[in-house]
Write a protein that holds these residues in place. Structure first.
Motif, PDB file in Angstrom:
ATOM      1  N   ARG A  53       0.854  -1.184   0.000  1.00  0.00           N
ATOM      2  CA  ARG A  53       0.000   0.000   0.000  1.00  0.00           C
ATOM      3  C   ARG A  53       0.890   1.235   0.000  1.00  0.00           C
ATOM      4  NH1 ARG A  53      -4.928   0.866   4.080  1.00  0.00           N
ATOM      5  NH2 ARG A  53      -3.297   0.898   5.653  1.00  0.00           N
ATOM      6  N   PRO A  54       1.082   1.826  -1.191  1.00  0.00           N
ATOM      7  CA  PRO A  54       1.850   3.078  -1.217  1.00  0.00           C
ATOM      8  C   PRO A  54       1.101   4.125  -0.396  1.00  0.00           C
ATOM      9  CG  PRO A  54       1.557   2.177  -3.436  1.00  0.00           C
ATOM     10  CD  PRO A  54       0.629   1.417  -2.533  1.00  0.00           C
ATOM     11  N   ALA A  55       1.835   5.012   0.235  1.00  0.00           N
ATOM     12  CA  ALA A  55       1.233   6.008   1.126  1.00  0.00           C
ATOM     13  C   ALA A  55       0.035   6.680   0.456  1.00  0.00           C
ATOM     14  CB  ALA A  55       2.281   7.042   1.518  1.00  0.00           C
ATOM     15  N   GLY A  56      -1.108   6.660   1.128  1.00  0.00           N
ATOM     16  CA  GLY A  56      -2.296   7.345   0.630  1.00  0.00           C
ATOM     17  C   GLY A  56      -3.052   6.622  -0.464  1.00  0.00           C
ATOM     18  N   GLN A  57      -2.640   5.392  -0.797  1.00  0.00           N
ATOM     19  CA  GLN A  57      -3.313   4.658  -1.878  1.00  0.00           C
ATOM     20  C   GLN A  57      -3.928   3.353  -1.362  1.00  0.00           C
ATOM     21  OE1 GLN A  57      -1.043   4.215  -5.549  1.00  0.00           O
ATOM     22  NE2 GLN A  57       0.362   5.833  -4.871  1.00  0.00           N
ATOM     23  N   GLU A  58      -4.549   2.618  -2.273  1.00  0.00           N
ATOM     24  CA  GLU A  58      -5.108   1.306  -1.946  1.00  0.00           C
ATOM     25  C   GLU A  58      -4.000   0.255  -2.017  1.00  0.00           C
ATOM     26  OE1 GLU A  58      -8.446   0.701  -1.145  1.00  0.00           O
ATOM     27  OE2 GLU A  58      -8.355   2.883  -1.008  1.00  0.00           O
ATOM     28  N   TRP A  59      -4.333  -0.968  -1.539  1.00  0.00           N
ATOM     29  CA  TRP A  59      -3.394  -2.080  -1.644  1.00  0.00           C
ATOM     30  C   TRP A  59      -3.255  -2.501  -3.103  1.00  0.00           C
ATOM     31  CZ3 TRP A  59      -0.352  -3.773   2.214  1.00  0.00           C
ATOM     32  CH2 TRP A  59      -0.706  -3.395   3.518  1.00  0.00           C
ATOM     33  N   ILE A  60      -2.032  -2.768  -3.527  1.00  0.00           N
ATOM     34  CA  ILE A  60      -1.734  -3.199  -4.893  1.00  0.00           C
ATOM     35  C   ILE A  60      -0.933  -4.494  -4.799  1.00  0.00           C
ATOM     36  CG2 ILE A  60      -0.599  -2.576  -7.074  1.00  0.00           C
ATOM     37  CD1 ILE A  60      -0.732   0.372  -6.104  1.00  0.00           C
ATOM     38  N   THR A  61      -1.284  -5.489  -5.615  1.00  0.00           N
ATOM     39  CA  THR A  61      -0.518  -6.742  -5.544  1.00  0.00           C
ATOM     40  C   THR A  61       0.915  -6.505  -6.018  1.00  0.00           C
ATOM     41  OG1 THR A  61      -1.144  -7.400  -7.775  1.00  0.00           O
ATOM     42  CG2 THR A  61      -2.561  -8.164  -6.007  1.00  0.00           C
ATOM     43  N   ALA A  62       1.808  -7.266  -5.451  1.00  0.00           N
ATOM     44  CA  ALA A  62       3.222  -7.126  -5.820  1.00  0.00           C
ATOM     45  C   ALA A  62       3.401  -7.373  -7.315  1.00  0.00           C
ATOM     46  CB  ALA A  62       4.073  -8.095  -5.008  1.00  0.00           C
ATOM     47  N   ASP A  63       2.603  -8.295  -7.859  1.00  0.00           N
ATOM     48  CA  ASP A  63       2.701  -8.615  -9.288  1.00  0.00           C
ATOM     49  C   ASP A  63       2.426  -7.396 -10.157  1.00  0.00           C
ATOM     50  OD1 ASP A  63       1.408 -10.259  -7.417  1.00  0.00           O
ATOM     51  OD2 ASP A  63       1.021 -11.802  -8.893  1.00  0.00           O
ATOM     52  N   ASP A  64       1.461  -6.587  -9.737  1.00  0.00           N
ATOM     53  CA  ASP A  64       1.100  -5.413 -10.535  1.00  0.00           C
ATOM     54  C   ASP A  64       2.084  -4.255 -10.366  1.00  0.00           C
ATOM     55  OD1 ASP A  64      -1.084  -6.699 -11.502  1.00  0.00           O
ATOM     56  OD2 ASP A  64      -2.521  -5.792 -10.119  1.00  0.00           O
TER      57      ASP A  64
END
Ligand SMILES: [Zn+2]
Length: 218
Positions: free
Chosen positions: A158-169
């Protein structure tokens, strides 16, 4: 500012590192007592410790120390403690899938926490699947004060201030410094699996092999 991916033991040799700088292990197992002390360790503990805590805790140096001292973040520590305590209380095995990627490989592991006599537990981590990422991720290091977070169960970020993103993406956008934690999605899966254990029922969602925030769960 540190930019090493792992701390190196005195003498300079960075053990448990592949040639691409990643960490690997295929199986590790250990026995814990009720104080979470490591009574016995087998398999590739060194790699396991490095990929979890980011610290060089060689097996012969950690025997009789608390497993909890080798877990880098409070949330993973809390969940680990709850899982072990529930297994001891219910005298039933707990099983869950999780991810432990290296920068170049997506890797799926299966963890079993098995009750033993005298309120001890046997914990087994098994590599079940490994695939190369289309593009290698940036090497990351756990940094408690980092603003970007990384889940220790599904490895999403989860980059600061964003949603969770899979490592693959994320690919090359993977941040170099992350604060380990457990995402809400994985927290929910662990809670569900623990509730099923307490009710002596089969868990419905925790064994989905490579779960993550975007993974489909049926
Ligand atoms: Zn997660």
């Amino acid at each position: 500012m540190r930019d090493k991916t792992v701390q190196r033991p005195k003498g300079g040799r960075a053990f448990a590192q592949n040639s691409d700088g990643s960490l690997k292990f295929q199986q590790v197992y250990f026995v814990l007592d009720t104080e979470f002390r490591l009574l016995w360790i087998g398999g590739e503990w060194d790699e396991f410790a490095l990929s979890n805590a980011g610290e060089a805790a060689r097996s012969n140096e950690v025997l009789a120390t608390s497993l909890l001292d080798h877990i880098a973040d409070e949330e993973t520590r809390r969940i680990t403690r709850t899982i072990v305590e529930t297994v001891v209380e219910m005298q039933e095995a707990f099983r869950i899938d999780y991810r432990c990627d290296s920068p170049s490989m997506l890797r799926r592991f299966h963890m079993t926490v098995q009750p033993m006599k005298d309120s001890r537990v046997l914990v087994v981590h098994d590599l079940r699947d490994a695939q190369s990422f289309p593009a290698p991720l940036k090497v990351w290091v756990h940094t408690p004060e980092a603003e970007d977070q990384k889940c220790t169960f599904c490895h999403a970020v989860r980059p600061a201030g964003q949603e969770w993103i899979t490592a693959d993406d994320l690919g090359e956008a993977h941040p170099a410094r992350v604060a380990f934690t457990v995402c809400a999605s994985c927290n929910g899966l662990v809670e569900e699996a623990l509730a099923a254990l307490r009710a002596r029922k089969k868990p419905t969602g925790a064994l989905t092999a490579g779960f993550g925030p975007k993974a489909e769960r049926s």
